[in-house]
Design a protein around this motif. Sequence first.
Motif, short mmCIF file in Angstrom:
data_model
loop_
_atom_site.label_atom_id
_atom_site.label_comp_id
_atom_site.label_asym_id
_atom_site.label_seq_id
_atom_site.Cartn_x
_atom_site.Cartn_y
_atom_site.Cartn_z
N UNK A 110 56.94 2.19 9.77
CA UNK A 110 56.05 2.02 8.63
C UNK A 110 56.82 1.48 7.44
N UNK A 111 56.16 0.72 6.60
CA UNK A 111 56.84 0.27 5.38
C UNK A 111 56.85 1.43 4.40
N UNK A 112 58.00 1.63 3.79
CA UNK A 112 58.21 2.84 2.99
C UNK A 112 57.31 2.86 1.77
N UNK A 113 56.82 4.01 1.44
CA UNK A 113 55.96 4.16 0.26
C UNK A 113 56.11 5.58 -0.25
N UNK A 114 55.72 5.77 -1.50
CA UNK A 114 55.80 7.11 -2.08
C UNK A 114 54.44 7.51 -2.58
N UNK A 115 54.11 8.75 -2.39
CA UNK A 115 52.87 9.29 -2.93
C UNK A 115 53.25 10.35 -3.94
N UNK A 116 52.72 10.24 -5.16
CA UNK A 116 53.06 11.23 -6.18
C UNK A 116 52.04 12.37 -6.11
N UNK A 117 52.52 13.59 -6.28
CA UNK A 117 51.59 14.72 -6.22
C UNK A 117 51.66 15.53 -7.49
N UNK A 118 50.54 16.15 -7.79
CA UNK A 118 50.47 17.11 -8.89
C UNK A 118 50.19 18.46 -8.30
N UNK A 119 50.69 19.49 -8.93
CA UNK A 119 50.41 20.82 -8.42
C UNK A 119 49.33 21.46 -9.28
N UNK A 120 48.58 22.37 -8.67
CA UNK A 120 47.44 22.97 -9.34
C UNK A 120 47.85 23.67 -10.63
#
Lengths: 423, 358
Positions: A236-246
């Motif tokens: 897969x081509x590298x990617x980043x997903x940003x997350x927020x916490x509750x």
Amino acid sequence: MPLWLREHRWHQTRTAVFLSLPLRGARAAPANIFCTERYLKVSVPPFLFEAILYADIDDKSSTAKIGNGNIFFTLYKKEPAMWDSLTLENADKEKLQYIRENAVLKAQERAKEETEAKKVTKQEHKKYALEATMKVEEAERKRIEDLKEKERQRITEELELWKKQQKEAAKYKSIQKEGELHQEIQQLEERKDEKMNKTRVPNEVTSKTRLKPTKGHGSCSIFSQNLKEEQLPAPRSAATIKVNFTPRVFPTALRESRVAEEEEWLHKQAEARRTITADLSELEDLKEEEKNPDWLKDKGNKMFAMGNYLAAVNAYNLAVRLNNKLPLLYLNRAACHLKLRNLHKAIEDSSKALELLTPPVPDNESARVKGFVRRGTAFCQLELYTEGLQDYEAALKIDPKNKNIEKDAEKIRYLIQGTMQGS
Amino acid sequence: SAPSLERPQVVSHVQQSLSYTVFDCKWVPRSARLLCLGSAARGTGVVQLYELRGARLELLREIEKPKPIKCGTFGATSLQQRYLATGDFDGNLNIWNLEAPEIPVYSVKGHKEIINSIDGVGGLGIGEGAPEIVTGSRDGTVKVWDPRQKDTPVANMEPVQGESKRDCWTVAFGNAYNQEERVVCAGYDNGDIKLFDLKTMSLRWENNIKNGVCSVEFDRKDINMNKLVATSLEGKFHVFDMRTQHPTKGFASVSEKAQKSTIWQVRHLPQNRDIFMTSGGSGSLHLWKYEYPAQRSKKDSEGAEMGVAGSVTLLQNVTLSTQPISSLDWSPDKKGLCVCGAFDQTVRVLIVTKLNKI
């Protein structure tokens, strides 16, 4: 006075005496008959019949039959002999009395013995019942255990069988592979070099370890791996997903939360707003807005900002009279006292404020820092440097990043060391 | 409910006492061998390979590694190779060839802190698509790796800059029914559950179940996602119906409070996706069955599709130990055979009977 029954008839054989007693209309029940070895009495009110027998009888086997207005006795003699008469004729009164009493006593003894015997048999019955239930339960338990054991053995056997199958399948597969290899090795000889070059780059790491095992296996698996490589999609081509916490009002997980304390603090604040501790009669001449502690606090703050410290203190005093549970009032009044150099009052007020600022939660951090700093300052101005240092360190613990507090704490430490060395 | 002797029974087949703390235990696919991964008292990692022979476990091989090992998976390797991917206390992801374990086949320092959980997909002849490994770590990130690409992950789920991080406690792959589709589900210690879609590289769904999430698992990795079980602290677990996603309400769920202690692991039976076992902090195992509702989805007041959760029934429960049972694995080859490792330093092989009759 009972009526004696005398119209009895009797006859005898060598072993038994048969006695017939008419009842003249009265009904008899077994309870009315009293019979021992030597004495026989029938008492059916108002009638009474009594006989002290000539000789002993076996009262256990003797019977009495009640019916037809008659009681028919069959008394078996202890010693087979012919009796001269049914009753003992020429016995004197004392003997008769003695025999009567004896009979009664004997009857009582026998009754006692019977109850004892009954008790014993009852015990034995109970024991027997208990043992029987225990046996039944034991049998049940054993049955279940056996079932479990059987299951376990069956499963172990299945496992062994399955393992054997696996081994055989593996052997079979490897034999197959060997066969295929021998056929293909010739074909591969020329093509192998070409393929190895092509796939060496992605397989760099894996092929190194793969070439070490035997030649046959190595080439086989590289071959199969090549095929698989062509079927698999590229990485897969590298990617980043940003997350927020509750987020939460208090941003801690349930297990870390100090919910209880925070609730308490919020509750206290709510309470404090509501209490009105003043005696309203005194303050009737105040304007409406002057009865509001918040308004008074703001007034006090404004006075403080203008430099009119006495007026500020007055405002705070009135506010405190109205509501003595607001920590901020005490804090601010402490600041005024500091400016007015009323150091003891400043200490008092900051202490009261700090008291009201429990429980310690992130919410009232800034207020607590102020409280400690003001109290510390007051202590230092009174030259009670150790106490002052304690308060500064407490403030620093709550807010470690505040440079001013750190500087002041340093200064105090230096001062303490100086005085210690001096004295 | 069926009389007690007709319900599935959990029979303890073999028990083996270990000299180290075991964190994970896994069956080696297509064999009667199992692996125990853990941490020895002197702070090194231990991998032991056992074979089930009759009523005993025989130690075939013991491998020692410099750092304690927390978790492992065979999910991303082919059936011929059977390479083990492990995550250790230092944040390193390694893939080992157990025949030659001195040098890892793949190695990367993927995280700054301990890798709490690992999962693999695309291997073992199950499903399609590239083999991938996902790791979740205490540093709050979830990273997806492809063993063919060195050093950089192919996907990285990390907190926004400046946001305080929460430990990621568990990860699982799902929805891998063709070559493009794949999702990763991650559970965090503050109760967050996040579902990442790897095809669109976006966050597909998130939810918070209030208590820290100890374990998540899809009922099958290689089908259109059907059910997800998430277990948490304080004895609760939730079963989400993943077939219908409502635009605001997300997925429907049913929750059950099983025992007073933490539920450490959930594992679905490979041969029946509606049966799963949960292991608890009080050393107990519970076997559950999920029943589907009459209608799996319904329309809400605005006409959007909404899922309907079914119900869960307890089939059997048994207490094996006084310490938490931290790891659990069903054998993919023999129905009902499973291995569990507990913090009392024992690994137990169990057999669950009568699963055919359910």
